[in-house]
Design a protein around this motif. Structure first.
Motif, PDB file in Angstrom:
ATOM      1  N   GLY A 483       8.199   3.850   1.303  1.00  0.00           N
ATOM      2  CA  GLY A 483       7.178   3.151   2.077  1.00  0.00           C
ATOM      3  C   GLY A 483       7.471   3.216   3.574  1.00  0.00           C
ATOM      4  N   GLN A 519       0.816   2.369  -6.625  1.00  0.00           N
ATOM      5  CA  GLN A 519       1.931   2.060  -5.733  1.00  0.00           C
ATOM      6  C   GLN A 519       3.215   1.940  -6.524  1.00  0.00           C
ATOM      7  OE1 GLN A 519       2.253  -1.842  -3.944  1.00  0.00           O
ATOM      8  NE2 GLN A 519       1.113  -2.813  -5.586  1.00  0.00           N
ATOM      9  N   GLN A 522       6.545  -2.522  -3.262  1.00  0.00           N
ATOM     10  CA  GLN A 522       5.668  -3.237  -2.340  1.00  0.00           C
ATOM     11  C   GLN A 522       6.291  -3.302  -0.955  1.00  0.00           C
ATOM     12  OE1 GLN A 522       2.668  -4.330  -2.574  1.00  0.00           O
ATOM     13  NE2 GLN A 522       2.559  -5.467  -0.679  1.00  0.00           N
ATOM     14  N   PRO A 529       3.500  -0.059   1.169  1.00  0.00           N
ATOM     15  CA  PRO A 529       4.082   0.228  -0.142  1.00  0.00           C
ATOM     16  C   PRO A 529       4.390   1.711  -0.262  1.00  0.00           C
ATOM     17  CG  PRO A 529       1.721  -0.134  -0.345  1.00  0.00           C
ATOM     18  CD  PRO A 529       2.076  -0.413   1.083  1.00  0.00           C
ATOM     19  N   ALA A 710       0.322   9.847  -1.488  1.00  0.00           N
ATOM     20  CA  ALA A 710      -0.170   9.058  -2.611  1.00  0.00           C
ATOM     21  C   ALA A 710      -1.274   9.789  -3.360  1.00  0.00           C
ATOM     22  CB  ALA A 710      -0.684   7.703  -2.138  1.00  0.00           C
TER      23      ALA A 710
END
Length: 755
Positions: A483, A519, A522, A529, A710
C-alpha cells in the motif's frame, strides 16, 4: 431427550463460553494446586519466566522434528502454558490465534469430564470441535494436565494444523461446503492418552478419517510429544524451585500482563473505534460479498468488543466460530501492545468484555461450515490491527508501535497423484511471505511476513519440490503490491510453478476477506490499501522449449499461452497439465499516511530498487523527475472532491486541556469555547469533539483500479466496490482511505466519548 437450549453458550449450538460459576461443576476430587509462595525473589521470577519462554520454543522444535508435514514445517501451530484453571500464562511466538481455544477447551474438559472419564496424571486430551476449542477442524488442540504434589498444577497445550482429516475436498478446506457435514470430522474433547498410554482404539478412529493416515499419525505423535515435553519440563522446574514458587511466578506473569495492558489503555482517550471489512463468495462463483464489523469501545481501563453490524451466517464457508474471533483479537493485542510480556497475554482478557452476537459470520452457530472459512480469521486480525492502531494513534506513549495490517492470506492447495501413483493433497503456504504493514515511523518489510505470526516461515523451493511433484519457476518480490503512503507497505511476492512428474494435479483456491478481488492490507491514517492478489493458470505454454534454451520466465505472462484462466477467491479444483504455469500473487501490507507526504528521495530509491513502478510514483506519489509540479497538481486536484453532507453534532464545551493528537493528521483542541477535532497541519475544523473527523472532510469515490497494480473486482464479484478517499478541505492532506460497497454510508472509524 432434552433439546439443547439455543441460548446457552454450551458448545452445542452456540459456541462454548464458560459461565462465571463454571468451577462449581468441577469434581471436588480433582484437587487444584493453588499454593503460592508468599515471597518471590525477583531473580527467581525472571529465571522462571525465561524458562517458560524457552519451554514453549522447544515445544515448537519438538513438533517440527517429529512431524513429516510441510504444513507444520512452516510453523503452522502455537502452544501455551496455562494455570490450573486455564488462565494463559505464556503463549508462543507462532500463529497467534491458533491456540486461542486452549483456555476454552480445558475449562470444558474440567467442567464436563472431571468426574468421568476423569483427569489424571499422564492424560492427554484431544479436540478439534470449533464450537469448543478449535479455530477449524484441521487445527487440532492437544492439552496435557500437569500434576505436582498430587494436585493439578497447570496445563500444557498446543494446536497445530494436521495434514488431512477428511471432508469432501482433500486438504481440509472445502470451499463448496454448505454446512459442517461436508467439513472434516468434528471431534469434541476426548482422552486420547490415558495415564501415559495411547488409546489405540481412539487413535484408529481418528486416523480412519484421513486420506493420508500415515502422515496424520506423525502429526498426531508430534503434537503429543510436544505437550508431553512441556509437561516434563514444567514438573522439573517445580522440582528445582518448588511448586509454590513456580506458581507464584506464573500468577505474577498474568498479573503483570494485565497491569501493563490496563495502564496502556488509560493512555488512550475514551471512545469507540470501528472497522468494516467485506468477505467474498460464501460459495464458489456466488459473486456476492458479505459484511463484517468490529467495534471496540474503550472506557477507562476496559474494552468492550462487539461484532454488531456483521451479517448473519449463511450456508457456505464465510463463517468463523467465537474462539477464532476472540483469538484474532487477543492475538493482535499480544503482538501490538504486550510484546514486552513475551506473549504472556492471558491477563489482557481480564480487561475485555466480549459482546458477540451468535449466528453471525464472526460467531457462527452449529452446524455452519467453518473449515474452509478459516482464512477469514486473518481478515478479523487485520480489522483488529487497524482498530488498535487507530486507538494507539491517540496515545503519545503508544503511537510509535503502530503497524498497518498485513495482507490477506492466499492459500492454494495442490491435489493429485505423483508419477509413482502416490496421493498428495496439501497447501502451499507462501502466503506467509506477504508484505508487512507500514509503521508510524517507517516502511513495512518486503515479504516480511504477517504481523500476527512472528516466527512463521516459508519452505525453501527445494523443499517444495521435494514435497510436491512440481518445479518452482520463480519466486520473486512483487513490485507495487504494498500500500502507498508516507510510509510504504511491504511488497509481497509472486510464485510460479509447473507440474513435474505428476500423473495428475488440480488446484483448489482459498482466500481470506477480499484478498483476490478488492484489497489486501488496509491502509492507515491516509495510507492506501494494498492491491488484491490473484491466482492464474497459463495453459498450453511453450515452457519446455524455453527451458531447453536454459531460460525461465519471471512471471506467468512472460511466455505465450493458448489460454489464460483467472481462478476466483474460492474454487474446488482446476486441472493443471504438463507445460501449464500456475502463478499466485501474495499481497503486500497497508500504507501509512498521505502518499504525497512521502520523501521524494525515498520514492526515487523505490523506483531504483524496483519496489514501485514509475507509473505508481507519478500517479500516486506525484513524483516525476521531469515535472517538478506533479505533486502539487495532484494535491490541488483534491480540492474538487465533494463535501460530505452531515447531520448536526453534539456540542462539547472547551475543556481547557492541552491539544491531543488522535491521528497522524487530526488533533483534539479548544477553539471558540468548543472542543473540536481539527487538522493537525493547517488547523481546519473537521468536527466537534464527539463527532467523526470525516464529517468535515472532502471525499471522492474512485475505482479500485486506482490502486497501483490492482485488478478489477468485477472479474469475480457483482457488488460494485469503490475506493473512498478523504482529505482536509484546508490543506488537502489525505486523512483516510477505505474500500466500501458503492452506496453504503461512510464508515466513521472513530468517535471519541464526550466528557
Amino acid at each position: 431427550m432434552t433439546k439443547p437450549d439455543p441460548k446457552a453458550w454450551s458448545g452445542k449450538v452456540h459456541s462454548y463460553r464458560p459461565a462465571a460459576d463454571w468451577k462449581a461443576r468441577v469434581d471436588d476430587r480433582l484437587e487444584l494446586h493453588e499454593d503460592v509462595a508468599e515471597v518471590l525473589d525477583p531473580t527467581d521470577y525472571e529465571v522462571i519466566r525465561q524458562k517458560l519462554w524457552t519451554i514453549n520454543l522447544a515445544h515448537g522444535d519438538t513438533i517440527t522434528r517429529i512431524s513429516g508435514s510441510p504444513v507444520l514445517a512452516t510453523l503452522d501451530f502455537n502452544m501455551s502454558i496455562l494455570t490450573e484453571d486455564a488462565d494463559v500464562v505464556m503463549n508462543a511466538p507462532y500463529i497467534q490465534f491458533l491456540n486461542a481455544g486452549a483456555p476454552l477447551g480445558i475449562r470444558y474438559i474440567m467442567e464436563n469430564y472431571s468426574t468421568a472419564p476423569g483427569i489424571d496424571e499422564g492424560d492427554i486430551f484431544c479436540c478439534n470441535d470449533p464450537w469448543i476449542a478449535a479455530c477449524h477442524q484441521m487445527d487440532v488442540l492437544f492439552a496435557a494436565p500437569i500434576f505436582c504434589e498430587g494436585k493439578l498444577f497447570g496445563w500444557a497445550a498446543n494446536a497445530g494444523h494436521q495434514y488431512d482429516l477428511g471432508g469432501i475436498v482433500p486438504g481440509g478446506w472445502p470451499q463448496n461446503a454448505e454446512d459442517v457435514y461436508s467439513d472434516p470430522v468434528v471431534l469434541p474433547p476426548f482422552k486420547l492418552v490415558e495415564k501415559g498410554v495411547m488409546r489405540r482404539d481412539l487413535e484408529a478412529l481418528y486416523l480412519r478419517q484421513s486420506r493420508l493416515p500415515d502422515m496424520v499419525a506423525l502429526d498426531l505423535r508430534a503434537q503429543l510429544a510436544g505437550v508431553r515435553f512441556a509437561r516434563e519440563q514444567i514438573v522439573q522446574l517445580c522440582g528445582r524451585f518448588g511448586a509454590a514458587t513456580v506458581k507464584a511466578a506464573m500468577r505474577q506473569m498474568v498479573d503483570q500482563a494485565q497491569e501493563s495492558f490496563r495502564k496502556k489503555l488509560l493512555s488512550i482517550p475514551d471512545g469507540t473505534w470501528t472497522e468494516t471489512r467485506y468477505i467474498d463468495e460464501p460459495m464458489p462463483f456466488s459473486r456476492t460479498t458479505q459484511r463484517t464489523q468490529l467495534s471496540v469501545t474503550k472506557k477507562g481501563d476496559r474494552l468492550t468488543i462487539s461484532n454488531a453490524g456483521t451479517d448473519a451466517q449463511t450456508p457456505g464457508t464465510n463463517g468463523i466460530p467465537f474462539v477464532t474471533w476472540a483469538g484474532s483479537i487477543t492475538g493482535i493485542i499480544s503482538v501490538s501492545m504486550l510484546y514486552e510480556q513475551l506473549f504472556a497475554y492471558g491477563g489482557c482478557e481480564r480487561q475485555i468484555d466480549y459482546e458477540a452476537t451468535p449466528g453471525t459470520l464472526t460467531c457462527v452457530d452449529y452446524p455452519a461450515a467453518v473449515s474452509g472459512g478459516i482464512l477469514h480469521a486473518v481478515t478479523m486480525m487485520n480489522a483488529m490491527q487497524a482498530v488498535l492502531s487507530r486507538m494507539m494513534a491517540a496515545s503519545e506513549e503508544l503511537k510509535g508501535d503502530i503497524v498497518a495490517p498485513c495482507a490477506e492470506f492466499m492459500l492454494p492447495v495442490l491435489i493429485g497423484f505423483n508419477d509413482r501413483g502416490e496421493y498428495f493433497g496439501q497447501a502451499i503456504l507462501d502466503g506467509f511471505a506477504c508484505g508487512s504493514g507500514a509503521r508510524s515511523f517507517g516502511d513495512g518489510v518486503d515479504t516480511g511476513g504477517p504481523n500476527f505470526s512472528p516466527l512463521s516461515m516459508i519452505l525453501n523451493t527445494e523443499q517444495l519440490e521435494q514435497w510436491y511433484p512440481i518445479l518452482c519457476l520463480y519466486r520473486r518480490s512483487d513490485p507495487d503490491s504494498g500500500g502507498a503512503g508516507k510510509w510504504r507497505g511491504g511488497n509481497g511476492l509472486r510464485l510460479g510453478i509447473t507440474p513435474y512428474r505428476a500423473q495428475s494435479m488440480d488446484i483448489v483456491t482459498n482466500t481470506g476477506g477480499q484478498g483476490a478481488t478488492s484489497q489486501n492490507g488496509q491502509g492507515l491514517l491516509g495510507g492506501l490499501p494494498s492491491p488484491a492478489s490473484h491466482y492464474v493458470i497459463r495453459k498450453g505454454t511453450e515452457l519446455a522449449t524455453l527451458m531447453a534454451g536454459k531460460r525461465l520466465p519471471q512471471t506467468a505472462f512472460d511466455i505465450a499461452a493458448e489460454e489464460t484462466l483467472w481462478l476466483g477467491p474460492k474454487s474446488n479444483g482446476t486441472p493443471l497439465s504438463k507445460g501449464d504455469i500456475f502463478e499466485f500473487r501474495v499481497g503486500g501490507g497497508g500504507g501509512y499516511g498521505d502518499p504525497l507526504d512521502r520523501d521524494p528521495q525515498l520514492v526515487a530509491r523505490d523506483i531504483e530498487l524496483g519496489a514501485i513502478s514509475p507509473d505508481a510514483a507519478r500517479n500516486v506519489y506525484g513524483f516525476d523527475p521531469e515535472d517538478s509540479n506533479a505533486r502539487s497538481r495532484l494535491r490541488e486536484s483534491r480540492g474538487k472532491w465533494r463535501k460530505l453532507e452531515t447531520s448536526d453534532e453534539t456540542r462539547v464545551l472547551a475543556t481547557g486541556e492541552p491539544d491531543l493528537a488522535i491521528h497522524e493528521y487530526v488533533v483534539a483542541t479548544d477553539r471558540n469555547g468548543e472542543r473540536v477535532l481539527a487538522c493537525a497541519k493547517c488547523g481546519e475544523r473537521l468536527a466537534g469533539f464527539s463527532g467523526s473527523y470525516k464529517d468535515g472532510a472532502l471525499v471522492t469515490e474512485v475505482a479500485i483500479t486506482t490502486i497501483p497494480s490492482a485488478p478489477d473486482p468485477a472479474r469475480y464479484i457483482d457488488d460494485e466496490m469503490v475506493l473512498r478517499l478523504f482529505a482536509c478541505p484546508g490543506c488537502l492532506t489525505q486523512v483516510s482511505a477505505d474500500i466500501a460497497r458503492a452506496g453504503e454510508p461512510v464508515f466513521e472509524e472513530m468517535r471519541l466519548a464526550a466528557t
